[in-house]
Design a protein around this motif. Structure first.
Motif, PDB file in Angstrom:
ATOM      1  N   GLU A   1       0.837  -1.186   0.000  1.00 29.32           N
ATOM      2  CA  GLU A   1       0.000   0.000   0.000  1.00 29.32           C
ATOM      3  C   GLU A   1       0.879   1.246   0.000  1.00 29.32           C
ATOM      4  N   PHE A   2       0.410   2.303  -0.660  1.00 30.71           N
ATOM      5  CA  PHE A   2       1.209   3.520  -0.752  1.00 30.71           C
ATOM      6  C   PHE A   2       0.345   4.680  -1.257  1.00 30.71           C
ATOM      7  N   GLU A   3       0.914   5.886  -1.156  1.00 29.60           N
ATOM      8  CA  GLU A   3       0.280   7.087  -1.700  1.00 29.60           C
ATOM      9  C   GLU A   3       0.812   7.348  -3.100  1.00 29.60           C
TER      10      GLU A   3
ATOM     11  N   VAL B   1      -7.598  13.276 -12.050  1.00 30.30           N
ATOM     12  CA  VAL B   1      -6.326  13.978 -12.230  1.00 30.30           C
ATOM     13  C   VAL B   1      -6.094  14.973 -11.087  1.00 30.30           C
ATOM     14  N   SER B   2      -4.868  14.990 -10.581  1.00 30.56           N
ATOM     15  CA  SER B   2      -4.357  15.875  -9.518  1.00 30.56           C
ATOM     16  C   SER B   2      -4.667  15.371  -8.115  1.00 30.56           C
ATOM     17  N   GLU B   3      -5.477  14.330  -7.974  1.00 24.97           N
ATOM     18  CA  GLU B   3      -5.806  13.841  -6.643  1.00 24.97           C
ATOM     19  C   GLU B   3      -4.649  13.037  -6.052  1.00 24.97           C
ATOM     20  N   ARG B   4      -4.455  13.195  -4.737  1.00 26.35           N
ATOM     21  CA  ARG B   4      -3.522  12.342  -3.996  1.00 26.35           C
ATOM     22  C   ARG B   4      -4.351  11.249  -3.335  1.00 26.35           C
ATOM     23  N   VAL B   5      -3.992  10.010  -3.614  1.00 27.91           N
ATOM     24  CA  VAL B   5      -4.802   8.885  -3.150  1.00 27.91           C
ATOM     25  C   VAL B   5      -3.928   7.847  -2.466  1.00 27.91           C
ATOM     26  N   TYR B   6      -4.571   7.031  -1.654  1.00 28.69           N
ATOM     27  CA  TYR B   6      -3.906   5.902  -0.987  1.00 28.69           C
ATOM     28  C   TYR B   6      -4.478   4.628  -1.579  1.00 28.69           C
ATOM     29  N   VAL B   7      -3.596   3.754  -2.084  1.00 31.44           N
ATOM     30  CA  VAL B   7      -4.044   2.594  -2.842  1.00 31.44           C
ATOM     31  C   VAL B   7      -3.406   1.313  -2.319  1.00 31.44           C
ATOM     32  N   ARG B   8      -4.044   0.206  -2.670  1.00 33.46           N
ATOM     33  CA  ARG B   8      -3.481  -1.125  -2.401  1.00 33.46           C
ATOM     34  C   ARG B   8      -3.170  -1.781  -3.747  1.00 33.46           C
TER      35      ARG B   8
ATOM     36  N   GLN C   1      -6.218  -0.998  -6.158  1.00 38.63           N
ATOM     37  CA  GLN C   1      -7.521  -0.651  -5.589  1.00 38.63           C
ATOM     38  C   GLN C   1      -7.412   0.631  -4.782  1.00 38.63           C
ATOM     39  N   LEU C   2      -8.362   1.534  -4.998  1.00 41.04           N
ATOM     40  CA  LEU C   2      -8.411   2.777  -4.227  1.00 41.04           C
ATOM     41  C   LEU C   2      -8.866   2.482  -2.798  1.00 41.04           C
ATOM     42  N   ILE C   3      -8.061   2.917  -1.831  1.00 37.01           N
ATOM     43  CA  ILE C   3      -8.417   2.743  -0.420  1.00 37.01           C
ATOM     44  C   ILE C   3      -9.004   4.024   0.145  1.00 37.01           C
ATOM     45  N   ASN C   4      -8.364   5.157  -0.200  1.00 32.38           N
ATOM     46  CA  ASN C   4      -8.804   6.426   0.378  1.00 32.38           C
ATOM     47  C   ASN C   4      -8.333   7.578  -0.503  1.00 32.38           C
ATOM     48  N   VAL C   5      -9.119   8.650  -0.553  1.00 34.04           N
ATOM     49  CA  VAL C   5      -8.725   9.868  -1.248  1.00 34.04           C
ATOM     50  C   VAL C   5      -8.180  10.836  -0.211  1.00 34.04           C
ATOM     51  N   ILE C   6      -6.909  11.157  -0.301  1.00 34.47           N
ATOM     52  CA  ILE C   6      -6.266  12.031   0.684  1.00 34.47           C
ATOM     53  C   ILE C   6      -6.543  13.495   0.353  1.00 34.47           C
ATOM     54  N   ASP C   7      -6.261  13.899  -0.883  1.00 36.55           N
ATOM     55  CA  ASP C   7      -6.545  15.259  -1.357  1.00 36.55           C
ATOM     56  C   ASP C   7      -7.466  15.149  -2.566  1.00 36.55           C
ATOM     57  N   ALA C   8      -8.740  15.472  -2.369  1.00 36.11           N
ATOM     58  CA  ALA C   8      -9.721  15.340  -3.449  1.00 36.11           C
ATOM     59  C   ALA C   8      -9.670  16.549  -4.376  1.00 36.11           C
ATOM     60  N   CYS C   9      -9.993  16.337  -5.641  1.00 35.18           N
ATOM     61  CA  CYS C   9     -10.078  17.433  -6.597  1.00 35.18           C
ATOM     62  C   CYS C   9     -11.403  18.180  -6.419  1.00 35.18           C
ATOM     63  N   GLU C  10     -11.472  19.389  -6.960  1.00 28.95           N
ATOM     64  CA  GLU C  10     -12.683  20.196  -6.839  1.00 28.95           C
ATOM     65  C   GLU C  10     -13.847  19.592  -7.619  1.00 28.95           C
TER      66      GLU C  10
ATOM     67  N   PHE D   1     -19.165   1.838  -6.305  1.00 30.42           N
ATOM     68  CA  PHE D   1     -18.023   1.700  -5.411  1.00 30.42           C
ATOM     69  C   PHE D   1     -16.974   0.879  -6.134  1.00 30.42           C
ATOM     70  N   GLU D   2     -15.724   1.034  -5.724  1.00 27.14           N
ATOM     71  CA  GLU D   2     -14.645   0.228  -6.299  1.00 27.14           C
ATOM     72  C   GLU D   2     -14.968  -1.251  -6.145  1.00 27.14           C
ATOM     73  N   ASN D   3     -14.800  -1.986  -7.247  1.00 28.84           N
ATOM     74  CA  ASN D   3     -15.049  -3.426  -7.304  1.00 28.84           C
ATOM     75  C   ASN D   3     -16.532  -3.787  -7.183  1.00 28.84           C
ATOM     76  N   GLN D   4     -17.426  -2.765  -7.269  1.00 29.18           N
ATOM     77  CA  GLN D   4     -18.840  -3.082  -7.426  1.00 29.18           C
ATOM     78  C   GLN D   4     -19.222  -2.765  -8.865  1.00 29.18           C
TER      79      GLN D   4
END
Length: 383
Positions: A13-15, A44-51, A62-71, A82-85
């Motif tokens: 997992e990482f950002e 685009v431009s979002e900082r995310v945490y993924v697995r 897989q997207l775990i969390n959005v750290i910095d969301a875009c406007e 949802f992811e994987n749905q």
């Protein structure tokens, strides 16, 4: 014989920061080790945490969390997004204006690759972002019913679908009332049973392909109006040729724009041609040819004489047998090309340019809001 050992699964997992969008709509970023990865539900431009999961040559992220969301990020209106749905509307999490802007950027990038930067593309927005889809293919195993989950062959069990027209939503609810249903259990080697719904029919087609119809009525009308205006501006050729005519979605416009010309409408599907013939267009004759067969294309070419103005709206594969089409397109004064696949349109545009046809007009049409799909409306003229 020695059994092949399955590669071990590695998970980390990482950002990361999303730097671009892939053609399938997923966000593109770079892992700490330099690997390029693709992330669903990221912009685009979002900082995310993924697995990230790796096994052999296969990688999934897989997207775990959005750290910095875009406007542009919004709350999805569908409970199944949802992811994987449900994977049917991968762009539902961003505003419609952002979707249109991304599609215009993709079209602009294609024009740059064709050295056609003098053309400023526009994308026609859909009048309805929701409740526009007049047909859909559902999948069921007799227990669950819905669409495929994102990036998988699993069925996402869908109770409501906000992009369906009201009659189709009612059909979905009626079908769900029949669950569980042993008649819908897939047979050996089948993953699922297909249920095709259409708001012009009262019942679903089970494991049966339905004739082609554009899935957004209002945008199909926009396309027809565009074609009519475009044909008015083009020089009158010796004859008119429509390739991949289907059941006549664009043939009526072509016949009305050139009432004194003979139109040759070509399609490989017999049922579609029968539906076209039922329109009884007086200046249209049909040929049943497989336009993915070089032999059939050469046979077609031998029946043509003089210069042919060409209109085509092919499936996603576009002009696969381009070499066989050379004799057809090399004599054409103009080509009107409607495409549902930007990548194959770009490839075919290079082919047309090689044979003396210049790209003079390009517009985008948003046939499927909430998805990366883009319809391309284009004109090539011999200068």
């Amino acid at each position: 014989m020695t059994a092949r050992r399955k590669a071990p699964q590695r998970v980390d997992e990482f950002e990361l920061v999303i730097r671009d969008l892939a053609s399938d709509g997923r966000g593109v970023g770079e892992a700490p080790d330099g690997q390029v990865v693709f992330v669903g539900s990221a912009w685009v431009s979002e900082r995310v945490y993924v697995r990230r999961t790796r096994q052999g040559a296969q990688t999934s992220t897989q997207l775990i969390n959005v750290i910095d969301a875009c406007e542009e990020r919004v709350e999805p209106v569908c409970p199944h997004h949802f992811e994987n749905q449900c994977g049917g509307c991968p762009w539902m999490f961003v505003s419609y204006e952002a979707q249109l802007s991304a599609k215009a950027d993709r079209l602009r990038a294609s024009l740059e690759s064709l050295n056609a930067t003098q053309i400023v593309p526009i994308v026609h927005p859909s009048p309805r972002q929701w409740g526009y889809r007049n047909r859909a293919q559902l999948k069921t195993n007799g227990k669950a019913l819905g669409y495929l989950a994102a990036n998988s062959h699993n069925i996402a069990d869908v109770g409501v679908c906000p992009i369906l027209t009201e009659p189709n939503q009612a059909q979905l609810m009626q079908l769900r009332e029949e669950l569980p249903n042993n008649k819908w259990r897939p047979k050996a080697r089948q993953k699922w049973v297909t249920l095709d719904i259409d708001d012009q029919r009262s019942s679903a087609l089970v494991n049966q392909r339905q004739p082609f119809r554009q899935a957004n009525d209002e945008q199909n009308a926009t396309m027809s109006r565009w074609l009519g205006r475009t044909l008015e501006s083009l020089a009158s050729p010796d004859g008119l040729l429509e390739l991949f005519c289907g059941s006549g979605n664009l043939t009526s416009v072509l016949a009305g724009s050139f009432p004194d010309h003979q139109i040759t409408a070509v399609e490989g599907d017999e049922d579609a041609l029968e539906e076209l013939l039922s329109l009884e267009l007086p200046n249209v004759r049909t040929q049943r040819r497989n336009l993915f067969s070089a032999t059939d294309i050469e046979t077609l070419a031998a029946t043509l004489s003089g210069s042919q103005g060409i209109v085509l709206d092919p499936p996603r594969d576009g002009l696969k047998e381009r070499d066989a089409f050379v004799s057809v397109f090399s004599k054409s004064p103009w080509v009107v090309y409607v495409s549902c696949n930007l990548a194959t349109w770009q490839r075919d545009a290079h082919f047309l340019r090689e044979h003396g046809l210049v790209l003079t007009q390009v517009e985008g049409l948003d046939m499927f809001p909430q998805t990366p799909h883009l319809e391309v409306l284009s004109v090539f003229e011999r200068k």
